[in-house]
Every structure is written in C-alpha cells, then in structure tokens.
Design an enzyme around this catalytic site. Sequence first.
Site, PDB file in Angstrom:
ATOM      1  NE  ARG A 193      -3.592  -1.682  -4.546  1.00 40.49           N
ATOM      2  CZ  ARG A 193      -3.331  -1.932  -3.242  1.00 40.49           C
ATOM      3  NH1 ARG A 193      -3.227  -0.949  -2.364  1.00 40.49           N
ATOM      4  NH2 ARG A 193      -3.158  -3.161  -2.833  1.00 40.49           N
ATOM      5  CG  ASP A 197      -2.004  -0.891   1.300  1.00 41.79           C
ATOM      6  OD1 ASP A 197      -2.241  -1.572   0.293  1.00 41.79           O
ATOM      7  OD2 ASP A 197      -2.671  -0.954   2.348  1.00 41.79           O
TER       8      ASP A 197
HETATM    9  C1  LIG Z   1      -8.209  -1.593  -4.390  1.00 48.46           C
HETATM   10  C2  LIG Z   1      -7.906  -0.259  -3.770  1.00 48.46           C
HETATM   11  C3  LIG Z   1      -6.717  -0.086  -3.073  1.00 48.46           C
HETATM   12  C4  LIG Z   1      -6.405   1.159  -2.508  1.00 48.46           C
HETATM   13  N1  LIG Z   1      -5.182   1.345  -1.930  1.00 48.46           N
HETATM   14  C5  LIG Z   1      -4.807   2.595  -1.551  1.00 48.46           C
HETATM   15  C6  LIG Z   1      -3.474   2.872  -1.112  1.00 48.46           C
HETATM   16  O1  LIG Z   1      -2.614   1.986  -1.055  1.00 48.46           O
HETATM   17  N2  LIG Z   1      -3.180   4.155  -0.755  1.00 48.46           N
HETATM   18  C7  LIG Z   1      -4.103   5.175  -0.823  1.00 48.46           C
HETATM   19  O2  LIG Z   1      -3.767   6.325  -0.533  1.00 48.46           O
HETATM   20  N3  LIG Z   1      -5.368   4.927  -1.208  1.00 48.46           N
HETATM   21  C8  LIG Z   1      -5.749   3.676  -1.572  1.00 48.46           C
HETATM   22  N4  LIG Z   1      -7.035   3.459  -2.010  1.00 48.46           N
HETATM   23  C9  LIG Z   1      -8.072   4.503  -1.815  1.00 48.46           C
HETATM   24  C10 LIG Z   1      -8.050   5.529  -2.955  1.00 48.46           C
HETATM   25  O3  LIG Z   1      -6.897   6.342  -2.876  1.00 48.46           O
HETATM   26  C11 LIG Z   1      -9.285   6.449  -2.903  1.00 48.46           C
HETATM   27  O4  LIG Z   1      -9.269   7.172  -1.700  1.00 48.46           O
HETATM   28  C12 LIG Z   1     -10.609   5.728  -3.002  1.00 48.46           C
HETATM   29  O5  LIG Z   1     -10.546   4.642  -3.889  1.00 48.46           O
HETATM   30  C13 LIG Z   1     -11.705   6.707  -3.494  1.00 48.46           C
HETATM   31  O6  LIG Z   1     -11.386   7.196  -4.756  1.00 48.46           O
HETATM   32  P1  LIG Z   1     -12.068   6.693  -6.112  1.00 48.46           P
HETATM   33  O7  LIG Z   1     -10.984   6.377  -7.077  1.00 48.46           O
HETATM   34  O8  LIG Z   1     -12.967   5.561  -5.851  1.00 48.46           O
HETATM   35  O9  LIG Z   1     -12.790   7.949  -6.720  1.00 48.46           O
HETATM   36  P2  LIG Z   1     -13.748   9.062  -6.116  1.00 48.46           P
HETATM   37  O10 LIG Z   1     -13.810  10.120  -7.153  1.00 48.46           O
HETATM   38  O11 LIG Z   1     -13.363   9.421  -4.742  1.00 48.46           O
HETATM   39  O12 LIG Z   1     -15.125   8.311  -6.062  1.00 48.46           O
HETATM   40  C14 LIG Z   1     -15.869   7.968  -7.204  1.00 48.46           C
HETATM   41  C15 LIG Z   1     -17.231   7.480  -6.775  1.00 48.46           C
HETATM   42  O13 LIG Z   1     -17.075   6.218  -6.101  1.00 48.46           O
HETATM   43  C16 LIG Z   1     -17.944   6.139  -4.989  1.00 48.46           C
HETATM   44  N5  LIG Z   1     -17.132   6.064  -3.766  1.00 48.46           N
HETATM   45  C17 LIG Z   1     -15.807   6.336  -3.636  1.00 48.46           C
HETATM   46  N6  LIG Z   1     -15.414   6.137  -2.376  1.00 48.46           N
HETATM   47  C18 LIG Z   1     -16.512   5.757  -1.690  1.00 48.46           C
HETATM   48  C19 LIG Z   1     -16.771   5.408  -0.347  1.00 48.46           C
HETATM   49  N7  LIG Z   1     -15.799   5.430   0.566  1.00 48.46           N
HETATM   50  N8  LIG Z   1     -18.030   5.072   0.005  1.00 48.46           N
HETATM   51  C20 LIG Z   1     -19.021   5.029  -0.905  1.00 48.46           C
HETATM   52  N9  LIG Z   1     -18.843   5.347  -2.201  1.00 48.46           N
HETATM   53  C21 LIG Z   1     -17.617   5.701  -2.588  1.00 48.46           C
HETATM   54  C22 LIG Z   1     -18.790   7.393  -5.031  1.00 48.46           C
HETATM   55  O14 LIG Z   1     -19.950   7.122  -5.774  1.00 48.46           O
HETATM   56  C23 LIG Z   1     -17.909   8.385  -5.748  1.00 48.46           C
HETATM   57  O15 LIG Z   1     -18.647   9.394  -6.357  1.00 48.46           O
HETATM   58  C24 LIG Z   1      -7.355   2.230  -2.590  1.00 48.46           C
HETATM   59  C25 LIG Z   1      -8.541   2.045  -3.302  1.00 48.46           C
HETATM   60  C26 LIG Z   1      -8.823   0.835  -3.900  1.00 48.46           C
HETATM   61  C27 LIG Z   1     -10.090   0.680  -4.677  1.00 48.46           C
END
Ligand SMILES: Cc1cc2nc3c(=O)[nH]c(=O)nc-3n(C[C@H](O)[C@H](O)[C@H](O)COP(=O)(O)OP(=O)(O)OC[C@H]3O[C@@H](n4cnc5c(N)ncnc54)[C@H](O)[C@@H]3O)c2cc1C
Length: 309
Positions: A182, A132
């Site tokens: 990732r 991560d």
């Molecule tokens: C497999 C995976 C691994 C990850 N690993 C890391 C990591 O190592 N380090 C790190 O900093 N971050 C990590 N993240 C978190 C990432 O950085 C984002 O904070 C998170 O994925 C929200 O961003 P988004 O790309 O989904 O887009 P966004 O623009 O935030 O969200 C798009 C849409 O998705 C939905 N959505 C997003 N989040 C949520 C939620 N929490 N609850 C409900 N609906 C939601 C909503 O409908 C939103 O409008 C990871 C995420 C995933 C999927």
Amino acid sequence: MSLMRKMLLAASTNAWLRDRATKTAFVRRSVSRFMPGEQVDDALRAAAELNLHGITTILTKLGENLMRVEEAEQVTLHYLDVLDRISATGVEAQISVKPTQLGLDLDRALCERNLDRLIARAEQRNNFVWIDMEASTYVDATLDLFRRSRAKTARIGIALQAYLYRTEKDVESLVPLGAAIRIVKGAYLEPPDVAFPKKSDVDANYYKLCTRLLAPDARKPGALLHIATHDIPLAGRLADYITQHKVPASAYEFAMLYGIQRNQQERLAREGKRLRVLISYGEYWFPWYMRRLAERPANVWFVVRTMFG
Ligand SMILES: Cc1cc2nc3c(=O)[nH]c(=O)nc-3n(C[C@H](O)[C@H](O)[C@H](O)COP(=O)(O)OP(=O)(O)OC[C@H]3O[C@@H](n4cnc5c(N)ncnc54)[C@H](O)[C@@H]3O)c2cc1C
C-alpha cells in the site's frame, strides 16, 4: 510543511490535549465524519453498507504505542474475533494492524507471535492482514516483520510511505518477493533528513513508486499495489498510466479512508474500479484524528463550525 500541519502533528502526541479533547462534545461530533463509531459493530455495519455499493473494505482498530503486554494480547484477541466475525457475516473486509498495537515497543518476539496468530487465522478464514506503517523509527522493524510473515503466507501486505527518502530502496527490495504494498504519502511528523519536506517532491515520489510497482517485472504472484490516496489528480495520472501500459485490473486497487472524498469513492465504484475503504473504529482516536486534521487545514474550520452548532 505548513505551520498548521506541524502544530496539529505535534498536538497528536500531547496527552494533556488528548484527555481534554476526547471528553469534548463538539470534538466527538466532528470525529464522526471520519469514523462510523467506536465499536467494531459500527465498522462492520459501515462495511456492509459500502459493500452494497461495490466497495470493499479494511477494518482497523485505533490505538498505538501500547504500554502493557496485556493490552497487546487484548488487541490480538480482538482482531482474531474480527476475522471470525467477518467470515461469519460474509462482509467483504480485511484487517489492518499497527505493529505497536501488537506489542512492538514492549517485546519484538511478542509482536511477531501476535502477528503469526493473526496470519494463521487469516489463512483459515480466507482473509488478509495489512501492516500499517508508523513513524520512521519503526520502518526497519516493520519491514522485518513483513518479510518474516511473507515467507509464511501471501495473505499479508505492508504500507510504505512516499515521503521517506528510503522508500524507493525498500520498494526495490520487496519487488522480488511479489509483495502486496500500500503506497501512502505518510502521516507523521518527520525531520527533513528522513522525509521530503516539500509536498511536490512527495507527490512526485508517490507516482514514481507506484509506476515501479506496476511495471511488468513487479507483477509476480502475490503482488498487489494499493494506490492509497485522496489526491484525485495524482490517482488520475496513475489511472492514465495503467490504461496506457495495459496493466491488468488484478495488479492494483485504489484505497481511501472512510468519510474522505466520498463522491470520488462513489465515482470509482460506478466506473467499476476496484476500491477499498479503510474504516477506523475504537476509543483511542485522538492522535489518529489529529493526523486527519493535519492532512487538510480546512478540516479545522469544519471542527470550528461544529463547535458553533
Ligand atoms: C487506505 C489508506 C491507508 C493509510 N495507511 C497509512 C499508514 O499505514 N501509514 C501512514 O503514515 N499513513 C497512512 N495513510 C494516510 C496517508 O499517509 C496520508 O496522510 C493521507 O492519505 C493524506 O494524503 P493523500 O494521499 O490523501 O494526499 P493529500 O495531498 O494530503 O490530499 C489530497 C486531497 O485529498 C483530500 N484529503 C486528504 N486528506 C484529507 C482529510 N483528512 N480530510 C479531508 N480531505 C482530505 C483533500 O482534498 C486534499 O487536497 C493511509 C491512507 C489511506 C487512504
């Protein structure tokens, strides 16, 4: 960045709030939406259930910034056991670890040794370890850890954050290695001199980084892109790019978090797309849960609704 997001991310590091919230029944109830349970057995059960729907998984034990060497040892032993149990049960699951869980804040050499133990076990068990990415102050050390491990095995991948200005350069430096990467948007509170403050810039950078990693010269042995987002329009634009450029299915997987966009997860699986769902478990869920709330302010209303029954 919205005020609500800033407040929730600031709350994620507040020990006073953490101690109170984790004992509060309605908060615990609302956490269960994103987490099948606190024990690894809960996560393994959820993984087996997702496998039935053609969805593969990644397991991660919550916890970060450990303060004692013994705790880092316990986490390492825990993950070694998880790799054994995945192998014994035949569940399709990889693991994902945070460097600060393996002791990065305490002693860099200790963290490296612990990661070495995990990749050696992953080699034996035919499995895979993801690293991560945490707050921006850890990026250099995390990249060093990854490069060191990648020289020993291809069974390792790293998360990189599209909100950081530096990530474009970091991606470029990893392309020759054939790295499993990732791409995420980024979940921490970062200052505007290190991270794009505007969401539209983060989204544009996300697309740019992914298309860079899907380009023909990036497709080397060991290379794999995880398109880790719940942003369906953005994932859709990348899917269009993949079709137009005839990118082979082996070059990428979609990845999402347990409990988020479930209907979209099922749709991807029905369409035969490769999807990995990251399942978190463990008792130390407070900062992680605050980051999930910060990602979508509507989640706060979900907590409030849970409070009133
Ligand atoms: C497999 C995976 C691994 C990850 N690993 C890391 C990591 O190592 N380090 C790190 O900093 N971050 C990590 N993240 C978190 C990432 O950085 C984002 O904070 C998170 O994925 C929200 O961003 P988004 O790309 O989904 O887009 P966004 O623009 O935030 O969200 C798009 C849409 O998705 C939905 N959505 C997003 N989040 C949520 C939620 N929490 N609850 C409900 N609906 C939601 C909503 O409908 C939103 O409008 C990871 C995420 C995933 C999927």
